[in-house]
Enzyme design. Structure first.
Site, PDB file in Angstrom:
ATOM      1  N   GLU A  74      -7.981  -2.074  -1.653  1.00 51.71           N
ATOM      2  CA  GLU A  74      -7.092  -1.096  -1.005  1.00 51.71           C
ATOM      3  C   GLU A  74      -6.347  -0.278  -2.050  1.00 51.71           C
ATOM      4  O   GLU A  74      -6.268   0.945  -1.956  1.00 51.71           O
ATOM      5  CB  GLU A  74      -6.100  -1.817  -0.088  1.00 51.71           C
ATOM      6  CG  GLU A  74      -6.790  -2.498   1.082  1.00 51.71           C
ATOM      7  CD  GLU A  74      -5.830  -3.159   2.044  1.00 51.71           C
ATOM      8  OE1 GLU A  74      -6.183  -3.263   3.222  1.00 51.71           O
ATOM      9  OE2 GLU A  74      -4.733  -3.598   1.624  1.00 51.71           O
ATOM     10  N   LEU A 116      -0.208   0.588  18.431  1.00 52.23           N
ATOM     11  CA  LEU A 116      -1.200   1.595  18.805  1.00 52.23           C
ATOM     12  C   LEU A 116      -0.535   2.978  18.791  1.00 52.23           C
ATOM     13  O   LEU A 116       0.544   3.162  19.366  1.00 52.23           O
ATOM     14  CB  LEU A 116      -1.732   1.285  20.206  1.00 52.23           C
ATOM     15  CG  LEU A 116      -2.860   2.171  20.706  1.00 52.23           C
ATOM     16  CD1 LEU A 116      -4.126   1.963  19.863  1.00 52.23           C
ATOM     17  CD2 LEU A 116      -3.156   1.870  22.167  1.00 52.23           C
ATOM     18  N   ASN A 120       0.834  -1.213   0.000  1.00 53.17           N
ATOM     19  CA  ASN A 120       0.000   0.000   0.000  1.00 53.17           C
ATOM     20  C   ASN A 120       0.865   1.257   0.000  1.00 53.17           C
ATOM     21  O   ASN A 120       0.550   2.224  -0.693  1.00 53.17           O
ATOM     22  CB  ASN A 120      -0.938   0.010   1.210  1.00 53.17           C
ATOM     23  CG  ASN A 120      -2.193  -0.789   0.967  1.00 53.17           C
ATOM     24  OD1 ASN A 120      -3.098  -0.334   0.275  1.00 53.17           O
ATOM     25  ND2 ASN A 120      -2.220  -1.998   1.500  1.00 53.17           N
ATOM     26  N   ASN A 178      -5.907   5.425   8.892  1.00 59.80           N
ATOM     27  CA  ASN A 178      -5.472   4.030   8.844  1.00 59.80           C
ATOM     28  C   ASN A 178      -6.359   3.288   7.849  1.00 59.80           C
ATOM     29  O   ASN A 178      -7.507   3.679   7.618  1.00 59.80           O
ATOM     30  CB  ASN A 178      -5.644   3.408  10.235  1.00 59.80           C
ATOM     31  CG  ASN A 178      -5.237   1.948  10.277  1.00 59.80           C
ATOM     32  OD1 ASN A 178      -4.203   1.555   9.728  1.00 59.80           O
ATOM     33  ND2 ASN A 178      -6.049   1.122  10.925  1.00 59.80           N
ATOM     34  N   HIS A 184      -7.964  -0.537   7.289  1.00 57.95           N
ATOM     35  CA  HIS A 184      -8.169  -1.826   7.951  1.00 57.95           C
ATOM     36  C   HIS A 184      -8.793  -2.785   6.941  1.00 57.95           C
ATOM     37  O   HIS A 184      -9.738  -2.411   6.246  1.00 57.95           O
ATOM     38  CB  HIS A 184      -9.081  -1.649   9.167  1.00 57.95           C
ATOM     39  CG  HIS A 184      -9.205  -2.901   9.962  1.00 57.95           C
ATOM     40  ND1 HIS A 184      -8.216  -3.331  10.821  1.00 57.95           N
ATOM     41  CD2 HIS A 184     -10.162  -3.850   9.980  1.00 57.95           C
ATOM     42  CE1 HIS A 184      -8.584  -4.486  11.352  1.00 57.95           C
ATOM     43  NE2 HIS A 184      -9.759  -4.828  10.851  1.00 57.95           N
TER      44      HIS A 184
HETATM   45  C1  GRF Z   1      -3.218  -4.269   4.442  1.00 60.60           C
HETATM   46  O1  GRF Z   1      -4.120  -5.301   4.168  1.00 60.60           O
HETATM   47  C2  GRF Z   1      -3.824  -3.256   5.377  1.00 60.60           C
HETATM   48  O2  GRF Z   1      -5.210  -3.170   5.280  1.00 60.60           O
HETATM   49  C3  GRF Z   1      -3.473  -3.817   6.716  1.00 60.60           C
HETATM   50  O3  GRF Z   1      -2.210  -4.395   6.558  1.00 60.60           O
HETATM   51  C4  GRF Z   1      -2.020  -4.785   5.207  1.00 60.60           C
HETATM   52  C5  GRF Z   1      -0.729  -4.174   4.762  1.00 60.60           C
HETATM   53  O4  GRF Z   1      -0.306  -4.682   3.537  1.00 60.60           O
HETATM   54  N1  GRF Z   1      -3.611  -2.816   7.734  1.00 60.60           N
HETATM   55  P1  GRF Z   1       0.945  -4.023   2.799  1.00 60.60           P
HETATM   56  O5  GRF Z   1       2.098  -3.998   3.797  1.00 60.60           O
HETATM   57  O6  GRF Z   1       0.528  -2.644   2.392  1.00 60.60           O
HETATM   58  O7  GRF Z   1       1.236  -4.902   1.634  1.00 60.60           O
END
Ligand code: GRF
Length: 190
Positions: A174, A87, A14, A102, A104
């Site tokens: 995402e 956290l 991401n 964030n 999720h």
């Molecule tokens: C993603 O699925 C995000 O929603 C979660 O952790 C994962 C991170 O994936 N919080 P990456 O490190 O971005 O590949």
């Protein structure tokens, strides 16, 4: 031009997607990557993309002013958590009110909270025979996964899906939405 910091503990796909999106967009730029894990692949991504990075330990995060100093040094306007597992401490939430988001990998308030990360989330979704799951982008407050929700998108959970199948469908959501939502939130800051 808004200046973004991304916190990530893992692979950082991401983070990569957000770096790429804003490299073609004059409104913002990812100027700093931060990680609690020196071996996280996100660090390699930062190096390849030529984005400065910092690694910190638990004491630096919770007991010192180091993070705030970096935020000042890099003139950070907005913070993105992308697979960051710790956290966020009060001092950081207070320094960036409504300026930390964030993502999720589920439809909060379901499947959130401490311990609900990565494969655990998707395994729980399958164990509860859910027929849909998705993503939640939310502001960060002082409790895990409880800040105001900004955006949700859903996808099906199909019969016979493994946690990996669900994870890859969720990741696609995402990649599609997270940078665009960040872009929209940044526009609202002006
Ligand atoms: C993603 O699925 C995000 O929603 C979660 O952790 C994962 C991170 O994936 N919080 P990456 O490190 O971005 O590949």
């Amino acid at each position: 031009m808004k200046r973004l910091a991304i916190f990530a503990s893992g692979s950082g796909s991401n983070a990569q997607n957000i770096i790429d999106y804003f490299s073609n967009n004059k409104k913002a730029e990812v100027v700093l990557i931060l990680s609690n894990k020196p071996t996280a692949y996100v660090i390699e991504r930062a190096k390849s993309a030529d984005v400065p990075y910092k690694v910190f330990n638990r004491d630096e995060f919770y007991q010192s002013l180091q993070i705030l100093e970096w935020m000042r040094e890099y003139r950070i306007d907005f913070i993105v958590l992308a697979g960051f597992l710790w956290l966020v401490p009060d001092y950081l939430v207070e320094a960036f009110p409504n300026r930390i988001v964030n993502i999720h990998p589920a439809l909060l308030p379901k499947y959130g909270g401490k311990g609900m990360f990565g494969g655990h989330v998707h395994e729980a979704v399958i164990a509860h025979n859910e027929t849909e799951t998705g993503i939640t982008i939310h502001y960060v407050n002082k409790r895990y996964d409880e800040g105001n929700i900004v955006f949700q998108a859903s996808c099906p959970v199909l019969p016979g899906d493994t946690a990996d199948d669900v994870a890859s469908r969720v990741h696609q959501l995402e990649y599609e939405h997270f940078p665009k939502i960040i872009d929209k939130l940044l526009a609202e800051l002006d």
